[in-house]
Write an enzyme that holds these catalytic residues in place. Sequence first.
Site, PDB file in Angstrom:
ATOM      1  N   LYS A  33      19.750  34.440 -61.266  1.00 22.42           N
ATOM      2  CA  LYS A  33      20.402  35.718 -60.949  1.00 22.42           C
ATOM      3  C   LYS A  33      19.879  36.155 -59.590  1.00 22.42           C
ATOM      4  CE  LYS A  33      21.199  40.359 -62.862  1.00 22.42           C
ATOM      5  NZ  LYS A  33      21.998  40.944 -63.965  1.00 22.42           N
ATOM      6  N   LYS A  74      26.963  40.172 -70.302  1.00 23.96           N
ATOM      7  CA  LYS A  74      26.772  38.952 -69.485  1.00 23.96           C
ATOM      8  C   LYS A  74      25.513  38.213 -69.876  1.00 23.96           C
ATOM      9  CE  LYS A  74      26.579  41.017 -65.512  1.00 23.96           C
ATOM     10  NZ  LYS A  74      26.876  42.393 -65.899  1.00 23.96           N
ATOM     11  N   THR A  75      24.405  38.949 -69.987  1.00 21.83           N
ATOM     12  CA  THR A  75      23.128  38.296 -70.292  1.00 21.83           C
ATOM     13  C   THR A  75      23.151  37.711 -71.706  1.00 21.83           C
ATOM     14  OG1 THR A  75      21.985  39.851 -68.858  1.00 21.83           O
ATOM     15  CG2 THR A  75      20.632  38.636 -70.428  1.00 21.83           C
ATOM     16  N   ILE A 114      28.195  44.822 -70.419  1.00 23.98           N
ATOM     17  CA  ILE A 114      29.283  44.293 -71.252  1.00 23.98           C
ATOM     18  C   ILE A 114      28.789  43.122 -72.098  1.00 23.98           C
ATOM     19  CG2 ILE A 114      31.506  43.038 -71.091  1.00 23.98           C
ATOM     20  CD1 ILE A 114      31.878  46.007 -70.669  1.00 23.98           C
ATOM     21  N   GLY A 139      25.916  37.377 -62.687  1.00 28.28           N
ATOM     22  CA  GLY A 139      26.173  38.394 -61.675  1.00 28.28           C
ATOM     23  C   GLY A 139      25.417  39.676 -61.960  1.00 28.28           C
ATOM     24  N   SER A 140      25.631  40.664 -61.115  1.00 23.06           N
ATOM     25  CA  SER A 140      25.084  42.006 -61.335  1.00 23.06           C
ATOM     26  C   SER A 140      26.287  42.921 -61.521  1.00 23.06           C
ATOM     27  CB  SER A 140      24.287  42.452 -60.113  1.00 23.06           C
ATOM     28  OG  SER A 140      23.315  41.485 -59.769  1.00 23.06           O
ATOM     29  N   GLY A 141      26.278  43.739 -62.568  1.00 22.87           N
ATOM     30  CA  GLY A 141      27.387  44.665 -62.816  1.00 22.87           C
ATOM     31  C   GLY A 141      28.699  43.952 -63.054  1.00 22.87           C
ATOM     32  N   ASP A 170      16.744  40.393 -67.973  1.00 19.68           N
ATOM     33  CA  ASP A 170      17.844  39.454 -68.217  1.00 19.68           C
ATOM     34  C   ASP A 170      17.315  38.024 -68.292  1.00 19.68           C
ATOM     35  OD1 ASP A 170      19.339  41.711 -67.948  1.00 19.68           O
ATOM     36  OD2 ASP A 170      20.714  40.927 -66.431  1.00 19.68           O
TER      37      ASP A 170
END
Length: 227
Positions: free
Chosen positions: A38, A16-17, A14, A117-119, A55
């Site tokens: 992370k 995030k990175t 989406i 976060g992850s996902g 990332d």
Amino acid sequence: MGKGLFITATGTDIGKTYITALLAKHLRDNGFDCGYYKAALSGAVETENGLIPGDAQLVKETAGLTDSLDSMVSYVYKNAYSPHLAAQLEDNPLEMTVVKSDYEKACEKHDFVLMEGSGGIVCPIRYDEKCKIFLEDIIKALSLPTIIVADAGLGTINSVVLTVEYMKNRNIPVKGIILNNYNPNSEIHNDNVKMVQKITSIPVLSLVKNGDKDIDIDTKLFTSFFI
Ligand SMILES: Nc1ncnc2c1ncn2[C@@H]1O[C@H](COP(=O)(O)OP(=O)(O)OP(=O)(O)O)[C@@H](O)[C@H]1O
Ligand SMILES: [Mg+2]
């Protein structure tokens, strides 16, 4: 000891990175010291020098961070799967003690630490007979407040509200929402900005357009969220 803020999203890919990189750059451009962390990254790029956590590399390059990539990510998985599955296949299960210690090291080095976060918010990080760890367990173990990154387009009312409700249910504080790939000429996007705030009572902190190289955000408000 530095303070942290957790960046989650309504899903994977989406932004995030991309947005964490702009936030880190914004802090540095405004004279603040900032680090990135992370816990678990999957789908790392395999090179002759080993696995590269993409990332961390993007945030490092965008914001001009000097920490080593190794110190920015605790668990780097080759398979582009959910971390729990990659961890099973690569026999490298996450240990909460390692995450806590690596996060604390980042906080010792920096005034502000952005943790990605992850996902999305529902993400199993380790799922085996010995131990089950979800992303939310990590957020809670580190007592972090959060920001949600969401797409500005069609479908975002549903995904933002579901994410916020899930997080409220788990007592995870959500400080704000950042909408990505925003088009100021889109009626849908502009209505989404209003509707997600009305339904969730959580402020939209910034609208990021495709290709933006900087983020427009109230620095004082943003830095006040870190704990
Ligand atoms: N505003 C933007 N402008 C241009 N490209 C973008 C923007 N937002 C995201 N992207 C691109 O979209 C892709 C997915 O974004 P990103 O990697 O930031 O997602 P993510 O939420 O961090 O994913 P993951 O769950 O894998 O960590 C990347 O290639 C990124 O460069
Ligand atoms: Mg990412």
